[in-house]
Design a protein around this motif. Sequence first.
Motif, PDB file in Angstrom:
ATOM      1  N   GLN A   1      59.233 -18.388 -49.139  1.00 24.03           N
ATOM      2  CA  GLN A   1      58.579 -19.696 -49.166  1.00 24.03           C
ATOM      3  C   GLN A   1      59.314 -20.637 -48.227  1.00 24.03           C
ATOM      4  OE1 GLN A   1      57.673 -21.303 -53.014  1.00 24.03           O
ATOM      5  NE2 GLN A   1      57.333 -23.374 -52.254  1.00 24.03           N
ATOM      6  N   ILE A   2      58.553 -21.299 -47.364  1.00 25.32           N
ATOM      7  CA  ILE A   2      59.155 -22.186 -46.371  1.00 25.32           C
ATOM      8  C   ILE A   2      58.683 -23.630 -46.510  1.00 25.32           C
ATOM      9  CG2 ILE A   2      59.514 -20.337 -44.694  1.00 25.32           C
ATOM     10  CD1 ILE A   2      56.946 -21.218 -43.292  1.00 25.32           C
ATOM     11  N   GLY A   3      57.621 -23.859 -47.305  1.00 19.10           N
ATOM     12  CA  GLY A   3      57.131 -25.212 -47.468  1.00 19.10           C
ATOM     13  C   GLY A   3      56.004 -25.271 -48.484  1.00 19.10           C
ATOM     14  N   LYS A   4      55.318 -26.421 -48.499  1.00 21.01           N
ATOM     15  CA  LYS A   4      54.225 -26.623 -49.440  1.00 21.01           C
ATOM     16  C   LYS A   4      53.005 -27.167 -48.700  1.00 21.01           C
ATOM     17  CE  LYS A   4      57.197 -27.510 -53.439  1.00 21.01           C
ATOM     18  NZ  LYS A   4      57.541 -28.470 -54.527  1.00 21.01           N
ATOM     19  N   LEU A   5      51.837 -26.720 -49.157  1.00 22.92           N
ATOM     20  CA  LEU A   5      50.573 -27.124 -48.541  1.00 22.92           C
ATOM     21  C   LEU A   5      50.346 -28.613 -48.756  1.00 22.92           C
ATOM     22  CD1 LEU A   5      47.341 -25.078 -48.576  1.00 22.92           C
ATOM     23  CD2 LEU A   5      47.223 -27.467 -49.245  1.00 22.92           C
ATOM     24  N   GLY A   6      49.741 -29.278 -47.740  1.00 26.87           N
ATOM     25  CA  GLY A   6      49.493 -30.713 -47.858  1.00 26.87           C
ATOM     26  C   GLY A   6      48.366 -31.166 -46.943  1.00 26.87           C
ATOM     27  N   SER A   7      48.386 -32.466 -46.635  1.00 27.83           N
ATOM     28  CA  SER A   7      47.341 -33.046 -45.795  1.00 27.83           C
ATOM     29  C   SER A   7      47.939 -34.126 -44.903  1.00 27.83           C
ATOM     30  CB  SER A   7      46.219 -33.636 -46.661  1.00 27.83           C
ATOM     31  OG  SER A   7      45.145 -34.126 -45.869  1.00 27.83           O
ATOM     32  N   THR A   8      49.098 -33.845 -44.320  1.00 30.91           N
ATOM     33  CA  THR A   8      49.764 -34.813 -43.453  1.00 30.91           C
ATOM     34  C   THR A   8      49.248 -34.660 -42.027  1.00 30.91           C
ATOM     35  OG1 THR A   8      51.583 -33.258 -43.072  1.00 30.91           O
ATOM     36  CG2 THR A   8      51.840 -34.810 -44.881  1.00 30.91           C
ATOM     37  N   GLY A   9      49.419 -35.742 -41.217  1.00 25.62           N
ATOM     38  CA  GLY A   9      48.990 -35.712 -39.822  1.00 25.62           C
ATOM     39  C   GLY A   9      47.480 -35.845 -39.692  1.00 25.62           C
ATOM     40  N   ARG A  10      46.918 -35.257 -38.680  1.00 26.10           N
ATOM     41  CA  ARG A  10      45.477 -35.355 -38.389  1.00 26.10           C
ATOM     42  C   ARG A  10      44.753 -34.345 -39.280  1.00 26.10           C
ATOM     43  NH1 ARG A  10      41.876 -33.234 -34.329  1.00 26.10           N
ATOM     44  NH2 ARG A  10      40.415 -34.848 -33.535  1.00 26.10           N
ATOM     45  N   SER A  11      44.399 -34.774 -40.473  1.00 25.56           N
ATOM     46  CA  SER A  11      43.830 -33.882 -41.484  1.00 25.56           C
ATOM     47  C   SER A  11      42.793 -34.636 -42.304  1.00 25.56           C
ATOM     48  CB  SER A  11      44.937 -33.353 -42.400  1.00 25.56           C
ATOM     49  OG  SER A  11      44.406 -32.652 -43.491  1.00 25.56           O
TER      50      SER A  11
END
Length: 366
Positions: A325-335
Motif C-alpha cells: 500500500q502506497i496511498g489512499k484513493l481521493g479526489s484531489t487536483g483536477r478531478s
Amino acid sequence: MNRSLSQDRQWTFMIIRGANRPVVQCSVSRTAIHVALSLLTFLIAALVISLVIQRVNIHQITIAHETLQQDVAKKDQLIAKMNEEMGSVYALSSQMKERMTQVTVLEKQLKTFIYSSGQPQQQKKTDASPKSTARNLSSHDANIAQAKQLHLTSVGGEFIQPTQDNTHNHNGTSAHTQSSSTTIDSDKVAQQWSQTFAQLEHMDATWKQWDKSMPPLIAKAERMQQQLDGTPNFWPTTAYRVTSQFGLRDDPFNRSQAHHGGLDVAGHNGEPIFAAAEGTVTASSRDNQKGNYIFIRHRGNLETRYLHLSESQVKTGSKVRKGQQIGKLGSTGRSTGPHLHFEIRQNGEPIDPLNYVSSPNTPNQK
C-alpha cells in the motif's frame, strides 16, 4: 616244627631304644607286609596317574584360554573398528542431514518461485505483446518440467537404518567372560555395515545431483520471479469500476475529445492504493492538476503513475514491493469525484494499462 614255619612267615623288627633300656621286638606277618607294599604301590600309581591327568587338563585349559584370549582380542579389534566407523557414519549422517535440510529449503524456494509465480493474479497480463507472453509461458513450463525431473518430493527424517548390535554398550571385562554362543556374528555385522554405507553413498550421489542441478534452476526461478515482481500487473486498488479507459474520450472539463493516458477507477475516499510492481518511488508530491500523486520506476524502462490521491504514504527514493500500500484513493487536483487515475509508461510514453492489468471480478484483492 610248626613253630619254626610260623616264625619263617613273620618278619621280626627289633627296636633298640638305648644302652640301658631293653630291646623291643615286634613281629609282623609277611602277608601284612605284602598287603601294605601293594597298597603303597597302588597309591603311588594313582597319584602319578592323577598328576598326569591334571597336567593334561591344565595344558588343554591353557590352550583353550589362549584361544579364547585371541578370539576376544579379535572381537575387541572388530568392536573398536566398528566404534570408529560408527563415529564416521554418525558424522557423515549429520552432514547428510544438513545437506538434506538445505535441499528441503531449496525445494521450498523453488516451489514458491515456480508454482506461486505460475498462479494467475486476477487475470493479469504479463507482457504487452502476445509473443512476449508466449515466451514467459514457455519459460515457466520449462521450469516446471525441470523441477519435475528432479523429483521434488518431501525428504528428511532419519537417514541411517539403526543396526541391531549395541556396539556402544560393549564392556571389555564382560567380553572375556562371555561364552562363545554370545560372540558377535561378524558376517551379519559386515552385511549391516555394507547396507549402511550403500545408503550413505546413495544419499551422497543424490545430494551431488541436487547440488549440481538445483542452484541453476533456483537462479533461473529467481530471475523469473524478479521479472514478474518488476512487471506492473497487480491491480492497484480495491476499487474495480473503470469509468474511463486509455485513448480518446470526452474531456469532462472542456467537453471536447482528448487523449486519456491511463485508466480512471472510481471508488470511495480512503480506499487503499497499491504498487502495481516492485520499484523505486521517483516522485511523491502534489500539484493543482494531478493532486497528490506518486510515480514509481520499474524494470524494463516502465513507470507507473497514481494520481488524485487523498493521501500519499511513501516518500521519494523509497523502495516499494509489489502489492504494497502506497496511498489512499481521493479526489484531489483536477478531478470530478473520488477515483484513481492509473498510468503505465514505457520509455516515457503512455501505454494502455490493460496490456498489463485487468479489473478483478471482486472488490477485494489478495
